[in-house]
Design an enzyme around this catalytic site. Structure first.
Site, mmCIF file in Angstrom:
data_model
loop_
_atom_site.group_PDB
_atom_site.id
_atom_site.type_symbol
_atom_site.label_atom_id
_atom_site.label_comp_id
_atom_site.label_asym_id
_atom_site.label_seq_id
_atom_site.Cartn_x
_atom_site.Cartn_y
_atom_site.Cartn_z
ATOM 1 N N ARG A 37 0.819 -1.216 0.000
ATOM 2 C CA ARG A 37 0.000 0.000 0.000
ATOM 3 C C ARG A 37 0.849 1.261 0.000
ATOM 4 O O ARG A 37 0.444 2.281 -0.552
ATOM 5 C CB ARG A 37 -0.943 -0.006 1.209
ATOM 6 C CG ARG A 37 -2.126 -0.913 0.983
ATOM 7 C CD ARG A 37 -3.183 -0.683 2.026
ATOM 8 N NE ARG A 37 -4.409 -1.369 1.684
ATOM 9 C CZ ARG A 37 -5.258 -1.859 2.577
ATOM 10 N NH1 ARG A 37 -5.000 -1.739 3.861
ATOM 11 N NH2 ARG A 37 -6.352 -2.461 2.183
ATOM 12 N N LYS A 198 -18.846 -13.959 4.367
ATOM 13 C CA LYS A 198 -20.188 -13.436 4.606
ATOM 14 C C LYS A 198 -20.738 -12.684 3.415
ATOM 15 O O LYS A 198 -20.010 -12.026 2.682
ATOM 16 C CB LYS A 198 -20.158 -12.507 5.823
ATOM 17 C CG LYS A 198 -20.031 -13.263 7.117
ATOM 18 C CD LYS A 198 -20.315 -12.341 8.260
ATOM 19 C CE LYS A 198 -20.344 -13.101 9.577
ATOM 20 N NZ LYS A 198 -20.490 -12.184 10.696
ATOM 21 N N GLY A 354 -8.889 -7.874 0.858
ATOM 22 C CA GLY A 354 -7.724 -8.125 1.697
ATOM 23 C C GLY A 354 -7.315 -9.588 1.695
ATOM 24 O O GLY A 354 -6.138 -9.921 1.520
ATOM 25 N N GLY A 378 -13.582 -2.970 0.610
ATOM 26 C CA GLY A 378 -14.934 -2.401 0.669
ATOM 27 C C GLY A 378 -15.162 -1.361 -0.418
ATOM 28 O O GLY A 378 -16.226 -1.325 -1.044
HETATM 29 P P1 ADP Z 1 -11.811 -10.539 1.021
HETATM 30 O O1 ADP Z 1 -11.045 -9.981 2.194
HETATM 31 O O2 ADP Z 1 -10.907 -10.989 -0.082
HETATM 32 O O3 ADP Z 1 -12.897 -9.608 0.556
HETATM 33 P P2 ADP Z 1 -13.586 -12.001 2.727
HETATM 34 O O4 ADP Z 1 -13.128 -11.185 3.877
HETATM 35 O O5 ADP Z 1 -14.960 -11.785 2.243
HETATM 36 O O6 ADP Z 1 -12.546 -11.873 1.513
HETATM 37 O O7 ADP Z 1 -13.518 -13.552 3.120
HETATM 38 C C1 ADP Z 1 -12.333 -14.224 3.338
HETATM 39 C C2 ADP Z 1 -12.486 -15.286 4.382
HETATM 40 O O8 ADP Z 1 -13.485 -16.219 4.053
HETATM 41 C C3 ADP Z 1 -11.184 -16.064 4.507
HETATM 42 O O9 ADP Z 1 -10.680 -15.881 5.813
HETATM 43 C C4 ADP Z 1 -11.609 -17.505 4.254
HETATM 44 O O10 ADP Z 1 -10.952 -18.431 5.093
HETATM 45 C C5 ADP Z 1 -13.079 -17.470 4.554
HETATM 46 N N1 ADP Z 1 -13.793 -18.592 3.918
HETATM 47 C C6 ADP Z 1 -13.892 -18.870 2.615
HETATM 48 N N2 ADP Z 1 -14.607 -19.996 2.424
HETATM 49 C C7 ADP Z 1 -14.968 -20.454 3.645
HETATM 50 C C8 ADP Z 1 -15.719 -21.578 4.104
HETATM 51 N N3 ADP Z 1 -16.239 -22.466 3.270
HETATM 52 N N4 ADP Z 1 -15.881 -21.712 5.438
HETATM 53 C C9 ADP Z 1 -15.339 -20.801 6.287
HETATM 54 N N5 ADP Z 1 -14.644 -19.723 5.917
HETATM 55 C C10 ADP Z 1 -14.452 -19.552 4.604
HETATM 56 MG MG MG Z 2 -11.529 -9.905 4.293
#
Ligand code: ADP
Ligand code: MG
Length: 397
Positions: A37, A198, A354, A378
């Protein structure tokens, strides 16, 4: 409306430029562990230095919740920036006040000063106008390069722009133009790959892409919510039962726009009574035959192969969110397959989030394999929803 950028800024020489950056970097033992960053804003910083501006950097770091938290001071960031720029970076212990003003007064052309974490003040998030005025009086011009907080109307990223002439830095400009490609006649098929834990922050993107995209590939915890909404047993998997109606609504929306919505057809599971740290035995199941004691932690091999093929035939791919618990080796294969397919496809690839970026690092896939890796999680999602982000909106003519 066009974004005002520093390229058009007049009289940079000798001007005090308040530059909002996103130096919200991971720290460990008082050291910056990932400087991506910081490096992302170097073009803007170097441009301003060459132009003879006095650069006053503003950033937040972590979540100090409006209080001074020593571990979230920006000193390690100042040291890192100094190493990268090969020059001394001045650093203050606050971001406003008479002490800071005195130091700003003594700045010379080309100097770089980093102010303390803006979120030590509760007024930062409140966009309190007194606080904004205190910040604004430190500069003659405001430049925003912090795409990561462009979706927030905070004092240092939004408020100041109402008090000073304001422009976008090169990073903000690049993020805006790269992400806008999604809305500007993208090469087809347009494919969205969405994973993560989520659904909350991703609803808007799912709805928008149900209209825009040719295909949506779903994995991760989000996919479990959709599988359950479709009547499949998902056992003890992470899912959001209260989002079942929403999931069905999104499926219908996609259907009505002719967008192909692909859920995992097979999954990798563990027995929900097992400790994940004990290298538990993993099981592969078809998505329509998951026993109730199981927990889904990755997409299966067939799904990974199918997703990869779709990615390789795409014109543009947007990817956010790991499709499994990639942090644990047993469940990284799905996310790794997606990452590799994105690296190999001839499609335009736009990635962000992230944890998604952390996954790329873990798999050692170099950034140059992708068209654009967004520095915003976000902010990227909200931009891709088609929303006007306040931090960008205010820089438009
Ligand atoms: P990003 O930061 O790339 O936007 P998110 O924060 O939405 O991604 O989600 C990432 C998290 O989701 C990771 O920590 C990953 O381990 C978790 N994850 C993905 N698939 C599953 C699953 N089937 N069960 C539990 N956690 C999961
Ligand atoms: Mg995340």
């Amino acid at each position: 409306m066009k974004l005002k950028t520093i390229r058009e800024a007049k009289k940079l020489k000798g001007a005090r430029v308040l530059l909002r950056v996103d130096f919200n970097v991971p720290l460990k033992d008082g050291k910056v562990v990932d400087d991506s960053r910081i490096r992302a804003s170097l073009p803007t910083i170097e441009f301003l230095r060459k132009a003879g501006a006095k650069i006053i950097l503003l950033s937040h770091l972590g979540r100090p919740k409006g209080k001074i938290v020593d571990e979230l001071r920006l000193d390690p960031v100042a040291r890192k920036l100094g190493e990268i720029l090969k020059c001394k970076i001045k650093k203050t212990d606050d971001c406003v006040g008479s002490e800071v003003e005195k130091i700003v007064e003594k700045l010379e052309e080309g100097d770089v000063l980093l102010l303390e974490n803006t979120r030590f003040h509760p007024e930062e998030k409140e966009n309190n106008s007194e606080f904004v005025k205190q910040l604004a009086k430190l500069g003659d011009l405001f430049v925003n390069d912090a795409f990561g907080v462009a979706h927030r109307a905070h004092a240092s990223s939004f408020g100041i722009a109402e008090f000073l002439p304001a422009a976008a830095g090169f990073l903000l400009e690049k993020e805006t133009s790269e992400l806008a490609r999604v809305f500007e006649n993208p090469a087809k098929p347009l494919v969205l790959v969405l994973g993560g834990a989520k659904i909350d922050t991703k609803i808007g993107v799912l709805k928008k892409f149900s209209e825009l995209a040719n295909t949506i590939l779903l994995g991760g915890g989000i996919a479990n919510t959709f599988l359950a909404a479709e009547g499949f047993e998902v056992g003890e998997s992470l899912r959001e039962p209260d989002k079942a109606d929403l999931a069905r609504e999104i499926l219908n929306l996609a259907n009505s726009h002719g967008c192909e919505f692909v859920l995992p057809e097979d999954v990798v599971c563990v027995d929900s009574n097992e400790e994940l740290s004990n290298q538990p035995k993993t099981f592969a199941f078809r998505a329509d035959a998951i026993p109730p004691n199981m927990k889904i932690l990755d997409i299966g091999e067939t799904t990974a192969r199918r997703f990869s093929e779709i990615i390789k035939k795409a014109g543009m791919v947007v990817w956010n969110g790991p499709v499994g618990l990639f942090e644990i080796k047993l469940f990284e294969a799905g996310t790794k397959a997606i990452a590799q397919a994105c690296a190999e496809t001839s499609a335009t690839t736009i990635l962000g989030g992230g944890d998604t970026i952390a996954a790329l690092k873990k798999f050692k896939i170099p950034a140059k394999k992708f068209t654009h890796i967004s520095t915003g999680g976000g902010a990227m999602l909200e931009f891709l929803e088609g929303q006007e982000l306040p931090g960008i909106q205010i820089l438009k003519n």
